[in-house]
Design a protein around this motif. Structure first.
Motif, PDB file in Angstrom:
ATOM      1  N   LEU A  98       0.842  -1.194   0.000  1.00  0.00           N
ATOM      2  CA  LEU A  98       0.000   0.000   0.000  1.00  0.00           C
ATOM      3  C   LEU A  98       0.875   1.240   0.000  1.00  0.00           C
ATOM      4  CD1 LEU A  98      -3.143   0.926   0.508  1.00  0.00           C
ATOM      5  CD2 LEU A  98      -2.174   1.677   2.668  1.00  0.00           C
ATOM      6  N   LYS A  99       0.661   2.103  -0.968  1.00  0.00           N
ATOM      7  CA  LYS A  99       1.343   3.411  -0.933  1.00  0.00           C
ATOM      8  C   LYS A  99       0.561   4.304   0.015  1.00  0.00           C
ATOM      9  CE  LYS A  99       2.756   7.354  -3.756  1.00  0.00           C
ATOM     10  NZ  LYS A  99       2.115   8.422  -2.994  1.00  0.00           N
ATOM     11  N   TYR A 100       1.280   4.912   0.939  1.00  0.00           N
ATOM     12  CA  TYR A 100       0.630   5.682   2.011  1.00  0.00           C
ATOM     13  C   TYR A 100       1.238   7.070   2.043  1.00  0.00           C
ATOM     14  CZ  TYR A 100      -1.279   6.430   6.728  1.00  0.00           C
ATOM     15  OH  TYR A 100      -1.962   6.893   7.828  1.00  0.00           O
ATOM     16  N   GLN A 101       0.396   8.098   2.149  1.00  0.00           N
ATOM     17  CA  GLN A 101       0.869   9.481   2.197  1.00  0.00           C
ATOM     18  C   GLN A 101      -0.303  10.343   2.639  1.00  0.00           C
ATOM     19  OE1 GLN A 101       0.091   7.985  -1.019  1.00  0.00           O
ATOM     20  NE2 GLN A 101      -1.780   9.070  -0.482  1.00  0.00           N
ATOM     21  N   CYS A 102      -0.154  11.667   2.602  1.00  0.00           N
ATOM     22  CA  CYS A 102      -1.249  12.584   2.919  1.00  0.00           C
ATOM     23  C   CYS A 102      -2.414  12.320   1.968  1.00  0.00           C
ATOM     24  CB  CYS A 102      -0.797  14.027   2.773  1.00  0.00           C
ATOM     25  SG  CYS A 102      -2.145  15.217   2.938  1.00  0.00           S
ATOM     26  N   MET A 103      -3.639  12.310   2.530  1.00  0.00           N
ATOM     27  CA  MET A 103      -4.824  11.999   1.732  1.00  0.00           C
ATOM     28  C   MET A 103      -5.438  13.248   1.094  1.00  0.00           C
ATOM     29  SD  MET A 103      -5.062   8.767   2.023  1.00  0.00           S
ATOM     30  CE  MET A 103      -4.371   7.467   3.049  1.00  0.00           C
ATOM     31  N   HIS A 104      -4.924  14.408   1.415  1.00  0.00           N
ATOM     32  CA  HIS A 104      -5.429  15.665   0.839  1.00  0.00           C
ATOM     33  C   HIS A 104      -6.951  15.762   0.933  1.00  0.00           C
ATOM     34  CE1 HIS A 104      -1.489  16.947  -0.635  1.00  0.00           C
ATOM     35  NE2 HIS A 104      -1.281  15.666  -0.817  1.00  0.00           N
ATOM     36  N   CYS A 105      -7.473  15.507   2.157  1.00  0.00           N
ATOM     37  CA  CYS A 105      -8.914  15.545   2.430  1.00  0.00           C
ATOM     38  C   CYS A 105      -9.549  16.799   1.817  1.00  0.00           C
ATOM     39  CB  CYS A 105      -9.179  15.603   3.931  1.00  0.00           C
ATOM     40  SG  CYS A 105      -8.341  14.345   4.874  1.00  0.00           S
ATOM     41  N   LEU A 106     -10.767  16.635   1.324  1.00  0.00           N
ATOM     42  CA  LEU A 106     -11.459  17.797   0.763  1.00  0.00           C
ATOM     43  C   LEU A 106     -11.841  18.789   1.868  1.00  0.00           C
ATOM     44  CD1 LEU A 106     -13.642  16.069  -1.963  1.00  0.00           C
ATOM     45  CD2 LEU A 106     -11.349  17.038  -2.154  1.00  0.00           C
ATOM     46  N   GLU A 107     -12.050  18.246   3.111  1.00  0.00           N
ATOM     47  CA  GLU A 107     -12.285  19.144   4.256  1.00  0.00           C
ATOM     48  C   GLU A 107     -11.218  18.848   5.308  1.00  0.00           C
ATOM     49  OE1 GLU A 107     -16.242  18.044   5.392  1.00  0.00           O
ATOM     50  OE2 GLU A 107     -16.895  18.334   3.331  1.00  0.00           O
ATOM     51  N   PRO A 108     -10.022  19.386   5.139  1.00  0.00           N
ATOM     52  CA  PRO A 108      -8.904  18.966   5.993  1.00  0.00           C
ATOM     53  C   PRO A 108      -8.985  19.491   7.426  1.00  0.00           C
ATOM     54  CG  PRO A 108      -8.177  20.602   4.397  1.00  0.00           C
ATOM     55  CD  PRO A 108      -9.623  20.365   4.129  1.00  0.00           C
ATOM     56  N   ALA A 109      -8.820  18.552   8.404  1.00  0.00           N
ATOM     57  CA  ALA A 109      -8.834  18.938   9.821  1.00  0.00           C
ATOM     58  C   ALA A 109      -7.580  19.727  10.184  1.00  0.00           C
ATOM     59  CB  ALA A 109      -8.942  17.688  10.693  1.00  0.00           C
ATOM     60  N   CYS A 110      -6.449  19.408   9.539  1.00  0.00           N
ATOM     61  CA  CYS A 110      -5.189  20.112   9.831  1.00  0.00           C
ATOM     62  C   CYS A 110      -5.345  21.601   9.569  1.00  0.00           C
ATOM     63  CB  CYS A 110      -4.063  19.538   8.981  1.00  0.00           C
ATOM     64  SG  CYS A 110      -4.454  19.428   7.228  1.00  0.00           S
ATOM     65  N   MET A 111      -6.030  21.922   8.459  1.00  0.00           N
ATOM     66  CA  MET A 111      -6.208  23.316   8.069  1.00  0.00           C
ATOM     67  C   MET A 111      -7.060  24.050   9.102  1.00  0.00           C
ATOM     68  SD  MET A 111      -7.183  24.567   4.291  1.00  0.00           S
ATOM     69  CE  MET A 111      -8.866  25.106   4.183  1.00  0.00           C
ATOM     70  N   LYS A 112      -8.021  23.305   9.679  1.00  0.00           N
ATOM     71  CA  LYS A 112      -8.934  23.916  10.643  1.00  0.00           C
ATOM     72  C   LYS A 112      -8.232  24.252  11.954  1.00  0.00           C
ATOM     73  CE  LYS A 112     -13.651  23.274  12.154  1.00  0.00           C
ATOM     74  NZ  LYS A 112     -14.627  22.270  12.566  1.00  0.00           N
ATOM     75  N   VAL A 113      -7.363  23.377  12.422  1.00  0.00           N
ATOM     76  CA  VAL A 113      -6.763  23.606  13.742  1.00  0.00           C
ATOM     77  C   VAL A 113      -5.534  24.503  13.693  1.00  0.00           C
ATOM     78  CG1 VAL A 113      -7.565  21.412  14.669  1.00  0.00           C
ATOM     79  CG2 VAL A 113      -5.281  21.551  13.689  1.00  0.00           C
ATOM     80  N   VAL A 142     -12.542  12.747  12.309  1.00  0.00           N
ATOM     81  CA  VAL A 142     -11.749  13.714  13.052  1.00  0.00           C
ATOM     82  C   VAL A 142     -12.016  13.435  14.531  1.00  0.00           C
ATOM     83  CG1 VAL A 142     -11.384  16.159  13.529  1.00  0.00           C
ATOM     84  CG2 VAL A 142     -11.906  15.415  11.211  1.00  0.00           C
ATOM     85  N   PRO A 143     -10.962  13.244  15.355  1.00  0.00           N
ATOM     86  CA  PRO A 143     -11.184  12.865  16.752  1.00  0.00           C
ATOM     87  C   PRO A 143     -12.136  13.823  17.468  1.00  0.00           C
ATOM     88  CG  PRO A 143      -8.850  12.768  16.215  1.00  0.00           C
ATOM     89  CD  PRO A 143      -9.542  13.350  15.029  1.00  0.00           C
ATOM     90  N   GLY A 144     -13.010  13.260  18.319  1.00  0.00           N
ATOM     91  CA  GLY A 144     -14.026  14.049  19.021  1.00  0.00           C
ATOM     92  C   GLY A 144     -13.436  15.169  19.852  1.00  0.00           C
ATOM     93  N   GLN A 145     -12.284  14.886  20.499  1.00  0.00           N
ATOM     94  CA  GLN A 145     -11.662  15.927  21.335  1.00  0.00           C
ATOM     95  C   GLN A 145     -11.317  17.148  20.496  1.00  0.00           C
ATOM     96  OE1 GLN A 145     -10.515  12.775  20.869  1.00  0.00           O
ATOM     97  NE2 GLN A 145      -9.338  12.038  22.602  1.00  0.00           N
ATOM     98  N   ILE A 146     -10.872  16.893  19.253  1.00  0.00           N
ATOM     99  CA  ILE A 146     -10.441  17.990  18.382  1.00  0.00           C
ATOM    100  C   ILE A 146     -11.653  18.806  17.927  1.00  0.00           C
ATOM    101  CG2 ILE A 146      -9.323  18.519  16.182  1.00  0.00           C
ATOM    102  CD1 ILE A 146      -7.313  17.558  18.210  1.00  0.00           C
ATOM    103  N   SER A 147     -12.750  18.123  17.555  1.00  0.00           N
ATOM    104  CA  SER A 147     -13.951  18.854  17.117  1.00  0.00           C
ATOM    105  C   SER A 147     -14.499  19.698  18.260  1.00  0.00           C
ATOM    106  CB  SER A 147     -15.033  17.884  16.655  1.00  0.00           C
ATOM    107  OG  SER A 147     -14.490  16.880  15.877  1.00  0.00           O
ATOM    108  N   PHE A 148     -14.547  19.106  19.469  1.00  0.00           N
ATOM    109  CA  PHE A 148     -15.043  19.816  20.654  1.00  0.00           C
ATOM    110  C   PHE A 148     -14.205  21.070  20.894  1.00  0.00           C
ATOM    111  CE2 PHE A 148     -14.370  20.113  25.373  1.00  0.00           C
ATOM    112  CZ  PHE A 148     -15.592  20.666  25.678  1.00  0.00           C
ATOM    113  N   TRP A 149     -12.898  20.898  20.793  1.00  0.00           N
ATOM    114  CA  TRP A 149     -11.960  21.997  21.033  1.00  0.00           C
ATOM    115  C   TRP A 149     -12.142  23.092  19.991  1.00  0.00           C
ATOM    116  CZ3 TRP A 149      -6.566  21.992  18.649  1.00  0.00           C
ATOM    117  CH2 TRP A 149      -5.798  23.032  19.123  1.00  0.00           C
ATOM    118  N   GLN A 150     -12.196  22.696  18.711  1.00  0.00           N
ATOM    119  CA  GLN A 150     -12.239  23.679  17.638  1.00  0.00           C
ATOM    120  C   GLN A 150     -13.595  24.348  17.485  1.00  0.00           C
ATOM    121  OE1 GLN A 150      -9.919  25.061  15.515  1.00  0.00           O
ATOM    122  NE2 GLN A 150      -8.615  24.219  17.099  1.00  0.00           N
ATOM    123  N   ASN A 151     -14.691  23.570  17.739  1.00  0.00           N
ATOM    124  CA  ASN A 151     -16.024  24.116  17.472  1.00  0.00           C
ATOM    125  C   ASN A 151     -16.617  24.839  18.671  1.00  0.00           C
ATOM    126  OD1 ASN A 151     -15.803  22.998  14.955  1.00  0.00           O
ATOM    127  ND2 ASN A 151     -16.934  21.144  15.501  1.00  0.00           N
TER     128      ASN A 151
END
Lengths: 227, 267
Positions: free
Chosen positions: B72-87, B218-227
């Protein structure tokens, strides 16, 4: 207009805080404020000027961590060196009773400057008891979650993720209390004398009797002499 | 602009690791030399600060299918709604018009919030620079009309680069073909996961067999924190400051009214 009540050396004074209590209190004040302002550079958005005070984000990061370590040391010094005082403090918090509830109900009026008749208070009044519960708890959570975020690789990922909201919640609660505490312990005309209790260690005897009657009576008053 | 993406077909991959080498070459990343661990897998099957993409070698034994060896080739998935960008507190992440999640090291301060917000934990800390790094989907190449280094070098065409919708149609055809030809659990990954990934996979088996989360979140702790915590909770501080300021004024007005401002601290 007077900011802080004048320090009067020529009136009878009683000791309120020993040297180690005052030393760790002000050590904690300095490190907490440094941590707060360097941390706010990240918590708030678009505050590059705040980071610039500390030499940019890398500088703020460094100041934050150095202050945090010193703060941890200060807390440990207090807990170990002043263990008896700590136990007495906790015992006083646990005396939370009817008089403290009455104090908290009347406090908003006193806070705004109305004259109210407050029931006798122990060494720490109802509001101070609340602050004594919230702020140290928040600081313990700040310290623990801070080190978890500092060394994320040695902790489980779930714990690191939990540390972010905990650090923020504890920071906001502690800062809210510190704002009130800082104001009440200095510029508030009713309680400003307590500033000298933490700065010089002693407060005016009549102030102690007026504001903390139960404590005064038990420590310096007739009750203590009778024992 | 339509999304441009990579389609990676596991069934065509020979695990030659040409993509890993091409990635290192184009992005000028130093080799990360690790001791031999007794199998073909390198870097623990995960990316690191100097390795944007890695080919996983997954060995195992299935009671029905017997011994298997999956790649399996593994790398950044370039999510259409990236959590990294949000935090990211510095706004170091951005989404290009064609769907790459781009991380700007100039803005990065190395706080690593993104690492722990990412459901794949892809953004990695690069200690020597005190910054985060990850796959860029070769933004610098694609913007000049080239294909990403990994897709260009793939000798078996397991990696393709092109329009996401077209590649998705192709992936569905391929999965259908595989299901009918010896891989009954063949599936597509990246179409709906996390609201869509800008990296598409054709897998010969269910995602968990490749070490991919079946339903990444996206982990629940992160959504709670960000939202909730970040935007609203901090208002308690200005409220406390404002209350103190009001009290500062009213106490003094009331004291002046009552004509007693001599014994400050003793009503």
């Amino acid at each position: 207009m007077q900011l802080i009540p004048e320090y009067k050396a020529d009136v009878p004074r009683v000791e309120r805080f020993n040297f180690l209590s005052r030393f760790t209190h002000w050590g904690h004040t300095v490190t907490f404020l440094l941590c707060l302002f360097t941390g706010l550079a990240l918590f708030l958005n678009n505050v590059d000027w705040l980071a610039a005070i500390f030499g940019g984000y890398a500088g703020a990061n460094l100041v934050h961590r150095i202050s945090a370590v010193i703060m941890t040391i200060v807390v440990v010094i207090f807990v170990i060196g002043n263990f008896k005082v700590l136990i007495a403090w906790i015992k006083d918090i646990l005396r939370f009773g009817m008089n403290d509830i009455k104090f908290l109900l009347l406090f908003p009026l006193e806070f705004l400057g109305f004259k109210v008749k407050v029931p006798p208070q122990t060494k720490f009044n109802g509001g101070e008891k609340g602050n004594s519960m919230v702020t140290p708890t928040a600081v313990i959570f700040l310290i623990l979650s801070g080190y978890i975020m500092w060394f994320p690789t040695i902790f489980p990922a779930g714990l690191v993720r939990l540390a972010y909201p905990i650090h923020d919640i504890a920071m906001v609660l502690a800062t809210m209390m510190v704002c009130m505490h800082g104001y009440l312990g200095s510029f508030h005309p009713g309680s400003g004398e307590s500033f000298w209790g933490m700065w010089k260690g002693t407060v005016r005897e009549d102030w102690a009797e007026h504001h903390h009657k139960t404590w005064y009576d038990e420590t310096y008053g007739d009750k203590s002499k009778a024992e | 602009m339509a999304n441009l993406t990579n389609l990676y077909d596991v069934s065509k991959c020979t695990a030659c690791r040409g993509c890993m080498v091409a990635c290192k070459d184009w992005n000028q990343l130093p080799a990360v030399i690790e001791p031999f661990k007794g199998n073909y897998d390198t870097h623990g099957g995960d990316t690191n600060g100097d390795t944007y993409t890695v080919v996983r070698f997954i060995e195992g034994e299935d009671p029905v299918d017997g011994v298997y060896w999956k790649f399996l080739k593994y790398q950044c998935m370039h999510c259409l709604e990236p959590a990294c960008m949000k935090v990211c507190p510095q706004g170091a992440y951005s989404k290009t018009s064609w769907g790459a999640t781009f991380h700007d090291p100039e803005k990065c301060i190395g706080c690593q919030y993104c690492t722990y917000a990412c459901p794949f934990m892809i953004p990695k800390y690069r200690k020597r620079e005190d910054k985060i790094s990850k796959c860029t989907l070769c933004v610098d190449r694609v913007e000049e009309g080239l294909t990403p280094a990994c897709a260009r070098t793939c000798p078996t065409a397991a990696l393709k680069f092109g329009d996401r919708d077209e590649l998705l149609a192709e992936a569905e055809e391929r999965a259908k073909f595989l299901r009918a030809n010896g891989f009954p659990r063949a599936t597509i990954y990246g179409r709906v996961e996390l609201g869509g990934l800008n990296k598409l996979y054709v897998l010969t088996d269910s995602p968990d067999k490749f070490g991919l989360p079946v339903d990444p979140k996206v982990p629940g702790q992160i959504s709670f924190w960000q939202n909730w915590i970040q935007p609203y909770f901090g208002w308690l501080i200005p409220i406390a400051l404002g209350g103190s300021a009001i009290s500062f004024v009213t106490t003094r007005i009331l004291a002046n009214k009552n004509g007693d401002h001599t014994e400050g601290g003793h009503e």
